[in-house]
Scaffold this active site. Structure first.
Site, PDB file in Angstrom:
ATOM      1  N   SER A  16       0.809  -1.227   0.000  1.00 28.75           N
ATOM      2  CA  SER A  16       0.000   0.000   0.000  1.00 28.75           C
ATOM      3  C   SER A  16       0.841   1.276   0.000  1.00 28.75           C
ATOM      4  O   SER A  16       0.493   2.226  -0.718  1.00 28.75           O
ATOM      5  CB  SER A  16      -0.958  -0.001   1.192  1.00 28.75           C
ATOM      6  N   THR A  62      -5.054  -4.093   7.591  1.00 32.27           N
ATOM      7  CA  THR A  62      -4.819  -5.419   7.030  1.00 32.27           C
ATOM      8  C   THR A  62      -4.744  -6.439   8.165  1.00 32.27           C
ATOM      9  O   THR A  62      -5.024  -6.111   9.328  1.00 32.27           O
ATOM     10  CB  THR A  62      -3.593  -5.400   6.085  1.00 32.27           C
ATOM     11  N   LYS A  66      -8.824  -6.783  10.568  1.00 33.61           N
ATOM     12  CA  LYS A  66     -10.010  -6.432   9.765  1.00 33.61           C
ATOM     13  C   LYS A  66     -11.334  -6.685  10.493  1.00 33.61           C
ATOM     14  O   LYS A  66     -12.339  -6.058  10.174  1.00 33.61           O
ATOM     15  CB  LYS A  66     -10.000  -7.195   8.436  1.00 33.61           C
ATOM     16  N   ASP A 103     -12.624  -3.401  -0.568  1.00 38.96           N
ATOM     17  CA  ASP A 103     -12.184  -4.615  -1.277  1.00 38.96           C
ATOM     18  C   ASP A 103     -13.202  -5.087  -2.316  1.00 38.96           C
ATOM     19  O   ASP A 103     -12.822  -5.538  -3.406  1.00 38.96           O
ATOM     20  CB  ASP A 103     -11.929  -5.758  -0.288  1.00 38.96           C
ATOM     21  N   ALA A 126     -13.011 -19.243   1.405  1.00 34.04           N
ATOM     22  CA  ALA A 126     -14.158 -18.790   2.215  1.00 34.04           C
ATOM     23  C   ALA A 126     -13.678 -17.919   3.375  1.00 34.04           C
ATOM     24  O   ALA A 126     -14.314 -17.863   4.421  1.00 34.04           O
ATOM     25  CB  ALA A 126     -14.938 -19.999   2.729  1.00 34.04           C
ATOM     26  N   GLY A 128     -11.722 -13.953   4.471  1.00 34.21           N
ATOM     27  CA  GLY A 128     -12.103 -12.548   4.392  1.00 34.21           C
ATOM     28  C   GLY A 128     -12.201 -12.048   2.958  1.00 34.21           C
ATOM     29  O   GLY A 128     -13.150 -11.332   2.602  1.00 34.21           O
ATOM     30  N   GLY A 234      -3.936 -10.390  -9.221  1.00 38.04           N
ATOM     31  CA  GLY A 234      -4.256  -9.810  -7.924  1.00 38.04           C
ATOM     32  C   GLY A 234      -3.902  -8.334  -7.778  1.00 38.04           C
ATOM     33  O   GLY A 234      -4.439  -7.655  -6.893  1.00 38.04           O
TER      34      GLY A 234
HETATM   35  P1  NAP Z   1      -8.032 -15.785   5.070  1.00 36.88           P
HETATM   36  O1  NAP Z   1      -9.213 -15.047   5.592  1.00 36.88           O
HETATM   37  O2  NAP Z   1      -6.992 -16.276   6.003  1.00 36.88           O
HETATM   38  O3  NAP Z   1      -8.617 -17.042   4.215  1.00 36.88           O
HETATM   39  C1  NAP Z   1      -7.719 -17.990   3.660  1.00 36.88           C
HETATM   40  C2  NAP Z   1      -8.461 -18.940   2.710  1.00 36.88           C
HETATM   41  O4  NAP Z   1      -7.488 -19.811   2.115  1.00 36.88           O
HETATM   42  C3  NAP Z   1      -9.490 -19.845   3.399  1.00 36.88           C
HETATM   43  O5  NAP Z   1     -10.502 -20.151   2.483  1.00 36.88           O
HETATM   44  C4  NAP Z   1      -8.653 -21.095   3.722  1.00 36.88           C
HETATM   45  O6  NAP Z   1      -9.416 -22.281   3.801  1.00 36.88           O
HETATM   46  C5  NAP Z   1      -7.764 -21.174   2.496  1.00 36.88           C
HETATM   47  N1  NAP Z   1      -6.488 -21.846   2.781  1.00 36.88           N
HETATM   48  C6  NAP Z   1      -5.417 -21.333   3.445  1.00 36.88           C
HETATM   49  N2  NAP Z   1      -4.429 -22.256   3.497  1.00 36.88           N
HETATM   50  C7  NAP Z   1      -4.908 -23.375   2.861  1.00 36.88           C
HETATM   51  C8  NAP Z   1      -4.352 -24.668   2.602  1.00 36.88           C
HETATM   52  N3  NAP Z   1      -3.111 -24.996   2.979  1.00 36.88           N
HETATM   53  N4  NAP Z   1      -5.100 -25.555   1.924  1.00 36.88           N
HETATM   54  C9  NAP Z   1      -6.354 -25.235   1.535  1.00 36.88           C
HETATM   55  N5  NAP Z   1      -6.944 -24.033   1.754  1.00 36.88           N
HETATM   56  C10 NAP Z   1      -6.208 -23.112   2.412  1.00 36.88           C
HETATM   57  O7  NAP Z   1      -7.242 -14.929   3.987  1.00 36.88           O
HETATM   58  P2  NAP Z   1      -7.841 -13.792   3.017  1.00 36.88           P
HETATM   59  O8  NAP Z   1      -7.648 -12.461   3.632  1.00 36.88           O
HETATM   60  O9  NAP Z   1      -9.195 -14.223   2.618  1.00 36.88           O
HETATM   61  O10 NAP Z   1      -6.810 -13.858   1.772  1.00 36.88           O
HETATM   62  C11 NAP Z   1      -6.867 -14.915   0.830  1.00 36.88           C
HETATM   63  C12 NAP Z   1      -5.946 -14.599  -0.349  1.00 36.88           C
HETATM   64  O11 NAP Z   1      -6.427 -13.455  -1.042  1.00 36.88           O
HETATM   65  C13 NAP Z   1      -4.506 -14.279   0.031  1.00 36.88           C
HETATM   66  O12 NAP Z   1      -3.645 -14.846  -0.925  1.00 36.88           O
HETATM   67  C14 NAP Z   1      -4.439 -12.766  -0.034  1.00 36.88           C
HETATM   68  O13 NAP Z   1      -3.138 -12.294  -0.338  1.00 36.88           O
HETATM   69  C15 NAP Z   1      -5.386 -12.500  -1.189  1.00 36.88           C
HETATM   70  N6  NAP Z   1      -5.979 -11.159  -1.140  1.00 36.88           N
HETATM   71  C16 NAP Z   1      -5.744 -10.329  -2.199  1.00 36.88           C
HETATM   72  C17 NAP Z   1      -6.285  -9.071  -2.208  1.00 36.88           C
HETATM   73  C18 NAP Z   1      -6.032  -8.165  -3.378  1.00 36.88           C
HETATM   74  O14 NAP Z   1      -6.307  -6.957  -3.277  1.00 36.88           O
HETATM   75  N7  NAP Z   1      -5.544  -8.678  -4.491  1.00 36.88           N
HETATM   76  C19 NAP Z   1      -7.085  -8.625  -1.140  1.00 36.88           C
HETATM   77  C20 NAP Z   1      -7.314  -9.501  -0.079  1.00 36.88           C
HETATM   78  C21 NAP Z   1      -6.745 -10.773  -0.088  1.00 36.88           C
HETATM   79  P3  NAP Z   1     -10.244 -22.654   5.151  1.00 36.88           P
HETATM   80  O15 NAP Z   1     -11.458 -21.738   5.147  1.00 36.88           O
HETATM   81  O16 NAP Z   1     -10.617 -24.083   4.969  1.00 36.88           O
HETATM   82  O17 NAP Z   1      -9.321 -22.385   6.311  1.00 36.88           O
END
Ligand code: NAP
Length: 270
Positions: A16, A62, A66, A103, A126, A128, A234
């Site tokens: 950011s 972040t 959140k 977002d 599933a 954030g 992304g």
């Molecule tokens: P989060 O809330 O921690 O959710 C993580 C997700 O990934 C959950 O669905 C989790 O499954 C799954 N997961 C994690 N490790 C796993 C594994 N070893 N095997 C299978 N599933 C796994 O994280 P988040 O904030 O949603 O972020 C998710 C991704 O989006 C990240 O890569 C982040 O960098 C990216 N992101 C990008 C932006 C952007 O602006 N481009 C914005 C936000 C996030 P379970 O539910 O089963 O635990």
């Protein structure tokens, strides 16, 4: 001098400051955007201090704050009951703090030319980020939504929370045909296993959108490109959500012509 920042724990990885700093310089604004390490135990005192600083325009929030930040700031837009997480806090002229989430709009930004009404979609994840994606897709009136996730019950709860018709399936399920496939999971991110999906069921005009931006060229996007499918990476969402926050902080929209986007992407991938 106007000031905004990004807070998190850890925070060194945040891109950011590069994005906001680029726009501040392009506009010649008398403003700065910093990176602040704020731990969970320090969040409440950080927020309390922010209300008394008139130069502080707000912050991006972040991981891991959140959800916790929603208990500390106002919620005039009902973000808690919709997306369920805040990524931006703003200070009003009277010192009151309110939270919002940019977002979902940042996710939608690169899709605005695509008609997804009643079209089938697939979302992987599933957490954030998936919540912001599903909120946006529900608002777009998509057709059946399939969520693939390690924890299937969590995915089923999200379908119902966002009023979407569809199915929640495990990660090894066969991909249904879809107009849009979104990876909103951590799979494919540096330090995580790749997302292993067979993209064969997707039609030739499907779009594959990966929210992961480290690395930018994920195995999923490479596989989609081999099939000749349109892809979105992304950085598009990252820059899109930042643009909305920037305007809320500093009262002016960032300049986003093609030449500047190319220079910004070069900075972000350097
Ligand atoms: P989060 O809330 O921690 O959710 C993580 C997700 O990934 C959950 O669905 C989790 O499954 C799954 N997961 C994690 N490790 C796993 C594994 N070893 N095997 C299978 N599933 C796994 O994280 P988040 O904030 O949603 O972020 C998710 C991704 O989006 C990240 O890569 C982040 O960098 C990216 N992101 C990008 C932006 C952007 O602006 N481009 C914005 C936000 C996030 P379970 O539910 O089963 O635990």
């Amino acid at each position: 001098m106007m000031r905004a920042e990004v807070i998190g724990d850890p925070i060194t990885q945040s891109k950011s400051p590069v994005i906001h700093g680029f726009w501040i310089a392009e506009l010649g604004l008398d403003a700065e955007y910093r990176r602040m390490h704020v731990t969970p135990t320090g969040l409440a005192s950080y927020i309390a201090q922010a209300t008394s600083d008139p130069d502080w325009r707000g912050c991006n929030v972040t991981l891991p704050h959140k959800l916790a930040v929603m208990d500390l700031v106002g919620d005039p837009g009902g973000v808690r009951d919709s997306i369920g997480a805040m990524n931006t806090v703003l200070r009003g002229g009277d010192g009151t703090l309110t939270g919002t989430n940019t977002d979902a709009a940042g996710f939608y930004d690169p899709l605005h030319g695509l008609d997804l009404t009643d079209k089938p979609v697939v979302v992987v994840g599933a957490g954030g980020a998936a919540r912001a994606v599903l909120f946006a897709l529900a608002r777009l009136g998509v057709g059946p939504a399939t969520i693939l996730n390690r924890n299937v019950l969590k995915a089923a709860a999200l379908l119902s929370a966002f009023g979407l018709k569809g199915r929640a399936l495990p990660l090894d399920a066969v991909l249904p045909p879809a107009a849009l496939l979104v990876n909103a999971s951590a799979l494919g991110m540096v330090g995580h296993p790749p997302l292993d999906l067979d993209l064969a069921p997707l039609p030739a005009d499907a779009v594959v959108y990966d929210l992961v931006y480290a690395p930018l060229e994920t195995p999923l996007l490479m596989q989609a490109q081999v099939r000749g499918l349109d892809t979105v990476d992304g950085l598009e969402m990252l820059v899109g959500q930042a643009a909305l926050a920037f305007e809320l902080f500093f009262g002016v929209a960032p300049p986003r012509d093609e030449a500047r986007e190319i220079r910004l992407r070069a900075l972000l991938t350097a």
